[in-house]
Design an enzyme around this catalytic site. Structure first.
Site, PDB file in Angstrom:
ATOM      1  CD  GLU A   1     -90.716  39.295  18.044  1.00 40.07           C
ATOM      2  OE1 GLU A   1     -91.895  39.531  17.741  1.00 40.07           O
ATOM      3  OE2 GLU A   1     -89.819  39.125  17.194  1.00 40.07           O
TER       4      GLU A   1
ATOM      5  CE  LYS B   1     -91.403  39.126  13.721  1.00 40.84           C
ATOM      6  NZ  LYS B   1     -90.177  38.881  14.448  1.00 40.84           N
TER       7      LYS B   1
ATOM      8  CG  HIS C   1     -93.057  35.042  18.670  1.00 38.61           C
ATOM      9  ND1 HIS C   1     -92.045  35.946  18.896  1.00 38.61           N
ATOM     10  CD2 HIS C   1     -92.986  34.703  17.359  1.00 38.61           C
ATOM     11  CE1 HIS C   1     -91.391  36.151  17.755  1.00 38.61           C
ATOM     12  NE2 HIS C   1     -91.941  35.407  16.807  1.00 38.61           N
TER      13      HIS C   1
ATOM     14  CB  SER D   1     -83.464  35.163   9.216  1.00 42.94           C
ATOM     15  OG  SER D   1     -83.342  36.127  10.246  1.00 42.94           O
TER      16      SER D   1
ATOM     17  N   GLY E   1     -85.397  37.819  13.151  1.00 40.31           N
ATOM     18  CA  GLY E   1     -85.278  39.232  12.778  1.00 40.31           C
ATOM     19  C   GLY E   1     -83.839  39.703  12.646  1.00 40.31           C
TER      20      GLY E   1
ATOM     21  CG  ASN F   1     -95.453  36.675  13.749  1.00 35.92           C
ATOM     22  OD1 ASN F   1     -96.416  37.403  13.949  1.00 35.92           O
ATOM     23  ND2 ASN F   1     -94.454  36.545  14.617  1.00 35.92           N
TER      24      ASN F   1
ATOM     25  CD  GLU G   1     -90.319  31.627  15.365  1.00 39.05           C
ATOM     26  OE1 GLU G   1     -90.475  31.877  14.164  1.00 39.05           O
ATOM     27  OE2 GLU G   1     -90.649  32.409  16.266  1.00 39.05           O
TER      28      GLU G   1
HETATM   29  C1  PEP Z   1     -90.953  35.403  13.626  1.00 38.60           C
HETATM   30  O1  PEP Z   1     -91.578  36.444  13.649  1.00 38.60           O
HETATM   31  O2  PEP Z   1     -91.368  34.433  14.247  1.00 38.60           O
HETATM   32  C2  PEP Z   1     -89.707  35.343  12.839  1.00 38.60           C
HETATM   33  C3  PEP Z   1     -89.108  34.194  12.706  1.00 38.60           C
HETATM   34  O3  PEP Z   1     -89.246  36.523  12.289  1.00 38.60           O
HETATM   35  P1  PEP Z   1     -88.167  36.679  11.106  1.00 38.60           P
HETATM   36  O4  PEP Z   1     -88.598  35.766   9.989  1.00 38.60           O
HETATM   37  O5  PEP Z   1     -88.246  38.126  10.727  1.00 38.60           O
HETATM   38  O6  PEP Z   1     -86.845  36.272  11.649  1.00 38.60           O
END
Ligand code: PEP
Length: 248
Positions: free
Chosen positions: A96, A11, A94, A212, A172, A9, A166
């Site tokens: 976010e 972003k 997501h 992460s 992040g 992803n 997630e």
């Molecule tokens: C994500 O963008 O869904 C995500 C899990 O980000 P990260 O791997 O940076 O934690």
């Protein structure tokens, strides 16, 4: 046997010019048969990415769309536009988008229904906040997210939906869930799908872990019985992503 699916992803990163550069660095070593590899790029980059990925097995997705077919929805992108530009997957729900853009369960359900209706393959995200994790009510919360998202979704559509667990506290932050914590929830989500549909559906649906993921923890996480790959944010923008998709 479920095939693993590992998605990057991006972003809100990468211009069309940068997209060309990043894909040229990643594509040869990500062009593998063992797992489904997916680049999930900003909508503005889909056409460029599709051109760069021609002739590879790497799949392309984008991070959002609007559930209406077309019309007066300034700033939005339809499923038909995404498909015509060359992407087949879309992320829905997501954290976010839920948090920053206030997308609620009702909108996420509408998007999941529309994705299937218009022929996009959805990756449906769910996951709890740190507060709910600490309270201990995270499974109840996730079950609610899943039940609400799948309302009106048929068995075949459910099988064709990728679910990404997630935990918000791991996105992040560099703080990955342990493989046991991730497995516990992915197993629970599979159980929830079994209760909503049947064993065939829960055996076939693919459930990713995201939060992460990096080259150092991918093997351990993806080795778990109910974790069918990952949704990777930060590390998908680096050559490290090559090691993640080749985690074996
Ligand atoms: C994500 O963008 O869904 C995500 C899990 O980000 P990260 O791997 O940076 O934690």
């Amino acid at each position: 046997m479920r095939k693993k699916i590992i998605a990057g992803n991006w972003k809100m990163n990468m211009t069309p010019t940068e997209t060309k550069e990043l894909i040229s660095k990643l594509k040869d070593k990500c062009n593998i048969d063992e797992v489904d590899v997916l680049f999930v790029v900003p909508a503005i980059d889909v056409t460029t990415a599709a051109e760069c990925l021609k002739g590879t097995k790497i799949k392309l997705g984008t991070q959002n769309f609007y559930y209406e077919e077309k019309g007066a929805y300034t700033g939005e992108t339809s499923a038909k536009m995404i498909l015509d530009a060359g992407a087949t997957y879309v992320i829905i729900g997501h954290s976010e988008r839920r948090g920053i853009f206030k997308e609620d369960d009702e909108m996420i359900n509408k998007k999941l229904i529309a994705a299937h209706k218009f022929g996009l393959k959805p990756i449906l995200c769910c996951g709890e906040s740190l507060e709910l994790r600490e309270k201990g009510t995270y499974k109840l919360f996730i079950e609610g997210q899943i039940r609400s998202a799948f309302d009106g979704i048929s068995k075949d559509q459910a099988i064709d939906t990728v679910i990404a667990y997630e935990p918000i506290w791991a996105i992040g932050t560099g703080k990955t869930a342990t493989s046991e914590e991730a497995e516990e929830v992915c197993k629970f989500i599979r159980e929830t799908i079994k209760n909503l549909y049947d064993v065939e559906t829960s055996d076939k649906v693919r459930i990713q872990y995201g939060g992460s993921v990096n080259a150092g923890n991918a093997k351990e996480l993806f080795g778990k019985e109910d974790i069918d790959g990952g949704l990777v944010g930060g590390a998908s923008l680096k050559e490290e992503f090559i090691n993640i998709v080749n985690y074996k």
